[in-house]
Design a protein around this motif. Structure first.
Motif, mmCIF file in Angstrom:
data_model
loop_
_atom_site.group_PDB
_atom_site.id
_atom_site.type_symbol
_atom_site.label_atom_id
_atom_site.label_comp_id
_atom_site.label_asym_id
_atom_site.label_seq_id
_atom_site.Cartn_x
_atom_site.Cartn_y
_atom_site.Cartn_z
ATOM 1 N N SER A 1 -61.331 31.829 8.084
ATOM 2 C CA SER A 1 -61.057 31.316 6.734
ATOM 3 C C SER A 1 -61.366 29.832 6.631
ATOM 4 C CB SER A 1 -59.603 31.561 6.351
ATOM 5 O OG SER A 1 -59.348 32.927 6.235
ATOM 6 N N ILE A 2 -60.970 29.069 7.636
ATOM 7 C CA ILE A 2 -61.244 27.634 7.646
ATOM 8 C C ILE A 2 -62.731 27.390 7.885
ATOM 9 C CG2 ILE A 2 -60.785 25.453 8.850
ATOM 10 C CD1 ILE A 2 -57.980 26.621 9.483
ATOM 11 N N ASN A 3 -63.334 28.218 8.721
ATOM 12 C CA ASN A 3 -64.768 28.152 9.031
ATOM 13 C C ASN A 3 -65.201 26.732 9.441
ATOM 14 O OD1 ASN A 3 -67.369 29.075 9.363
ATOM 15 N ND2 ASN A 3 -67.893 28.847 7.209
ATOM 16 N N PRO A 4 -64.568 26.191 10.496
ATOM 17 C CA PRO A 4 -64.893 24.814 10.878
ATOM 18 C C PRO A 4 -66.248 24.693 11.550
ATOM 19 C CG PRO A 4 -63.452 25.789 12.509
ATOM 20 C CD PRO A 4 -63.584 26.804 11.390
ATOM 21 N N ASP A 5 -66.843 23.517 11.410
ATOM 22 C CA ASP A 5 -68.059 23.200 12.146
ATOM 23 C C ASP A 5 -67.710 22.823 13.580
ATOM 24 O OD1 ASP A 5 -69.939 23.312 9.878
ATOM 25 O OD2 ASP A 5 -68.715 21.649 9.143
ATOM 26 N N SER A 6 -66.536 22.210 13.733
ATOM 27 C CA SER A 6 -66.078 21.742 15.045
ATOM 28 C C SER A 6 -64.600 22.024 15.233
ATOM 29 C CB SER A 6 -66.287 20.232 15.176
ATOM 30 O OG SER A 6 -67.638 19.893 15.006
#
Length: 144
Positions: free
Chosen positions: A70-75
């Motif tokens: 859901s957050i789908n972070p790059d890092s």
């Protein structure tokens, strides 16, 4: 009645409320970073990231595959070790859920970070893993 988070933490009961305002056109800020660890300690690191970067703080015990996706972070950034997990635990989780971004562990006070780096990279070679040091670089030689 859902539980409310303590300062800087998130409970899974209210996680959906925090992300409910996001729609398909605006799913995340540019450069989303997920900071995993004790939120009070991780907050001090926020100043090291660009202002336009989205930063989301979560404790390791609250992190699930659904939350990560859901957050789908790059890092993802975490301490090398904490009272509740270490970067190998988080690397195993990220590998298991198919995370494709970068994972960085903070080396604060670690005397030989290359040992940890080699261990994580050896166990999870497909994970983009490296170490970050919040301490200033000290020059060992005099520059002319």
């Amino acid at each position: 009645m859902g539980t409310r988070p303590t300062m800087g933490t998130i409970s899974q009961n209210i996680f959906g409320d925090l992300l409910a305002h996001l729609d398909g056109a605006q799913s995340k800020p540019k450069g989303m970073i997920l900071m995993v660890g004790e939120p009070q300690r991780m907050q001090t690191l926020k100043r090291h990231f660009p202002e336009r970067t989205g930063v989301f703080f979560i404790e390791f015990s609250d992190l699930t595959a659904d939350i990560l996706h859901s957050i789908n972070p790059d890092s993802v950034v975490s301490p090398v070790m904490s009272a509740h997990f270490d970067c190998l635990d988080l690397a195993a989780f990220l590998h298991r859920v198919g995370f494709k971004g970068t994972f960085r562990a903070i080396t604060k006070g670690l005397p030989r970070p290359e040992i940890v780096r080699n261990e994580v990279r050896g166990q999870f070679p497909e994970l983009d893993f490296d170490m970050l040091s919040p301490e200033p670089v000290r020059l060992q030689t005099v520059l002319h």
